[in-house]
Design a protein around this motif. Structure first.
Motif, short mmCIF file in Angstrom:
data_model
loop_
_atom_site.label_atom_id
_atom_site.label_comp_id
_atom_site.label_asym_id
_atom_site.label_seq_id
_atom_site.Cartn_x
_atom_site.Cartn_y
_atom_site.Cartn_z
N VAL A 170 0.91 -1.31 -0.01
CA VAL A 170 0.04 -0.08 -0.17
C VAL A 170 0.96 1.33 0.00
O VAL A 170 0.51 2.22 -0.70
CB VAL A 170 -1.02 -0.03 1.32
N LEU A 171 1.89 1.13 0.78
CA LEU A 171 2.94 2.26 0.90
C LEU A 171 3.57 2.50 -0.46
O LEU A 171 4.07 3.58 -0.74
CB LEU A 171 3.95 2.13 1.98
N ALA A 172 3.55 1.76 -1.20
CA ALA A 172 4.50 1.70 -2.59
C ALA A 172 3.51 2.08 -3.62
O ALA A 172 3.73 2.42 -4.79
CB ALA A 172 4.83 0.14 -2.92
N LEU A 173 2.04 2.29 -3.42
CA LEU A 173 1.13 2.85 -4.56
C LEU A 173 1.57 4.25 -4.56
O LEU A 173 2.05 5.14 -3.49
CB LEU A 173 -0.18 2.57 -4.05
N ASN A 174 1.38 4.90 -5.82
CA ASN A 174 1.26 6.10 -6.14
C ASN A 174 0.17 6.93 -5.72
O ASN A 174 -0.50 7.64 -6.72
CB ASN A 174 1.43 6.36 -7.62
N LEU A 175 -0.17 6.69 -4.44
CA LEU A 175 -1.45 7.33 -3.80
C LEU A 175 -1.22 7.43 -2.41
O LEU A 175 -0.71 6.62 -1.84
CB LEU A 175 -2.82 6.40 -3.86
N PRO A 176 -1.57 8.70 -2.02
CA PRO A 176 -1.22 9.15 -0.53
C PRO A 176 -2.61 8.45 0.24
O PRO A 176 -3.21 9.21 0.76
CB PRO A 176 -1.41 10.67 -0.58
N VAL A 177 -2.65 7.27 0.41
CA VAL A 177 -3.51 6.38 1.07
C VAL A 177 -3.27 6.82 2.81
O VAL A 177 -2.17 6.45 3.03
CB VAL A 177 -3.61 5.03 0.86
N THR A 178 -4.37 7.05 3.30
CA THR A 178 -4.27 7.02 4.98
C THR A 178 -4.20 5.89 5.42
O THR A 178 -5.41 5.36 5.16
CB THR A 178 -5.29 8.17 5.19
N LEU A 179 -3.57 5.42 6.27
CA LEU A 179 -3.50 4.17 7.07
C LEU A 179 -3.94 4.31 8.39
O LEU A 179 -3.53 5.07 9.27
CB LEU A 179 -2.00 3.64 7.22
N SER A 180 -5.31 3.60 8.65
CA SER A 180 -5.79 3.64 9.71
C SER A 180 -5.55 2.12 10.53
O SER A 180 -5.83 1.12 10.39
CB SER A 180 -7.39 3.68 9.78
N ILE A 181 -4.79 2.59 11.74
CA ILE A 181 -3.85 1.26 12.43
C ILE A 181 -4.38 1.20 13.60
O ILE A 181 -4.94 1.88 14.43
CB ILE A 181 -2.45 1.61 12.60
N ILE A 182 -5.08 -0.08 13.74
CA ILE A 182 -5.43 -1.09 15.06
C ILE A 182 -4.27 -1.14 16.11
O ILE A 182 -3.35 -1.66 15.88
CB ILE A 182 -6.04 -2.30 14.95
N PRO A 183 -4.10 -0.48 17.26
CA PRO A 183 -3.22 -0.42 18.10
C PRO A 183 -3.12 -1.82 18.87
O PRO A 183 -3.87 -2.76 18.79
CB PRO A 183 -3.63 0.36 19.34
N GLY A 184 -2.10 -2.06 18.97
CA GLY A 184 -1.53 -3.56 19.75
C GLY A 184 -1.51 -4.68 18.88
O GLY A 184 -1.19 -5.83 19.30
N LEU A 185 -1.47 -4.55 17.46
CA LEU A 185 -1.29 -5.69 16.59
C LEU A 185 0.17 -5.83 16.25
O LEU A 185 1.09 -5.05 16.80
CB LEU A 185 -2.17 -5.34 15.25
N SER A 186 0.61 -7.02 15.45
CA SER A 186 2.03 -7.53 15.61
C SER A 186 2.74 -6.52 15.02
O SER A 186 3.90 -6.26 15.50
CB SER A 186 1.91 -8.84 14.68
N HIS A 187 2.51 -5.71 14.15
CA HIS A 187 3.34 -4.55 13.26
C HIS A 187 2.54 -3.39 13.26
O HIS A 187 2.98 -2.57 12.47
CB HIS A 187 3.44 -5.25 11.82
N SER A 188 1.60 -3.06 14.22
CA SER A 188 1.16 -1.69 14.45
C SER A 188 2.34 -0.61 14.40
O SER A 188 2.23 0.33 13.49
CB SER A 188 0.35 -1.53 15.63
#
Length: 369
Positions: A170-188
């Motif tokens: 997703v971060l490699a896309l040519n789009l400024p996607v906003t990431l909504s992260i769930i706290p406390g997960l493996s790679h949050s």
């Protein structure tokens, strides 16, 4: 008187001298020349005969190159064109949705209702020999013409934090996607830092009680209707502290929690104290979250379109088209999606189509007020 025997030798010697002189007189120069010629001729003939009788040595003959064999080339005759076959597209099947660890629960009212069959125009009869082409996998988007007012979109990807590889895609896309992260997960925390370094906006995806709880579980430490205001504030503060780079937050599930004004008041007070914006994911049409946020002076907005309720590239592309139509009507629109493989593929095609258009994809914070 001399004896006759004494004169005999003298006579014979004289006769021999006379015979020799007669012979010498016969060899004149002409006769001598002829004799020499005959002698030389005899010698020459003898040599020739000797040479003719000798065995001849074998001679190495140079092979004569064979004449090239020319094979006649048959002219290519193209086969006659085959008669067109009737191509019938396979019946469309809707794949079963793959649920994320804590799936969203959009109500039926949030999914675009299908059109009334009675209002659809009747299609003309198709001849038996007509070739029917299947619909394209990715429907084309209707883009505004250049020079018009730019359309602003925000795309929020919820449920981020468990799949690090998908987050990198997703971060490699040519789009400024906003990431909504769930706290406390493996790679949050790791994903928050990656997004921050690459200039992507981060939000806190706050777990809230959904309708159907506890059968539908929003995850550990979720904000529940059974909690008092103090505990709701404490849990909200703990969630926000795990993602310090976040600029705002939205609700994860919460179709029951966002309908309760008192519970939302307690959670939003902590969000206001942290100076974050809030976006109502609108998992319930009866949500009061956005109204409560405005009363507290929090910059807020509502979700317009869920993009991937059906996890199919063509279906997600149609929802992106719906998001564009909503943005042209309102001037801006917010779409929410999830970290599915099909969603990433649809967003890749969407980014290519937007490359030469006036449509502007912005972080979610640019559309709150």
């Amino acid at each position: 008187m001399s004896s006759p025997n004494k004169n005999k030798p003298k006579k014979s010697r004289a006769s021999r001298r006379r015979r020799k002189s007669r012979l010498l007189r016969r060899w004149t120069p002409t006769r001598l020349s002829l004799a020499v010629i005959l002698l030389l001729t005899a010698v020459l003939l003898t040599i020739l005969l000797w040479l003719a009788g000798r065995p001849q040595p074998a001679r190495h003959s140079v092979p004569t190159p064979a004449a090239p064999v020319i094979t006649p080339v048959r002219p290519f005759i193209a086969p006659p064109p085959a008669s067109p076959a009737v191509v019938v597209p396979p019946p469309a099947t809707v794949p079963a949705p793959v649920l994320s660890p804590w799936p969203e629960e959009p109500p039926a009212s949030e999914i675009e209702p299908p059109p009334d069959p009675a209002q659809l125009p009747l299609a003309p009869a198709t001849p038996a020999t007509q070739v029917i082409k299947p619909p394209p996998a990715t429907p084309p988007l209707v883009l505004p013409s250049r020079g018009s007012t730019p359309v602003r979109l925000a795309i929020i990807m919820d449920d981020v934090g468990e799949n690090l590889q998908r987050a990198r895609q997703v971060l490699a896309l040519n789009l400024p996607v906003t990431l909504s992260i769930i706290p406390g997960l493996s790679h949050s925390r790791t994903i928050m830092e990656l997004a921050q370094r690459q200039g992507h906006e981060v939000m806190v995806h706050l777990p809230m009680e959904p309708l159907g709880y506890p059968q539908t579980d929003p995850g550990p430490g979720a904000l529940l209707l059974s909690l008092d205001g103090t505990e709701i504030r404490h849990r909200t503060r703990a969630f926000l502290s795990q993602l310090p780079a976040a600029a705002g937050c939205n609700n994860h599930m919460g179709s029951a929690f966002t309908q309760d004004a008192a519970c939302m008041q307690a959670a939003l007070e902590e969000i206001a104290r942290a100076e974050l914006f809030f976006i109502d994911s609108l998992t319930s049409p009866a949500s009061v979250a956005a109204d409560q946020a405005r009363q507290l002076g929090i910059a807020t907005a509502r979700r317009d379109v869920f993009l991937d309720n059906v996890q199919d590239v063509a279906a997600i592309s149609r929802q992106l088209d719906q998001l564009l139509r909503r943005a042209r009507q309102q001037g801006q629109a917010i779409g929410i999606c999830h970290p599915h493989k099909e969603t990433v593929l649809a967003l890749q095609a969407f980014a290519r189509q937007l490359r030469h258009s006036d449509i502007e994809v912005v972080p979610a914070s640019a559309l709150v007020h």
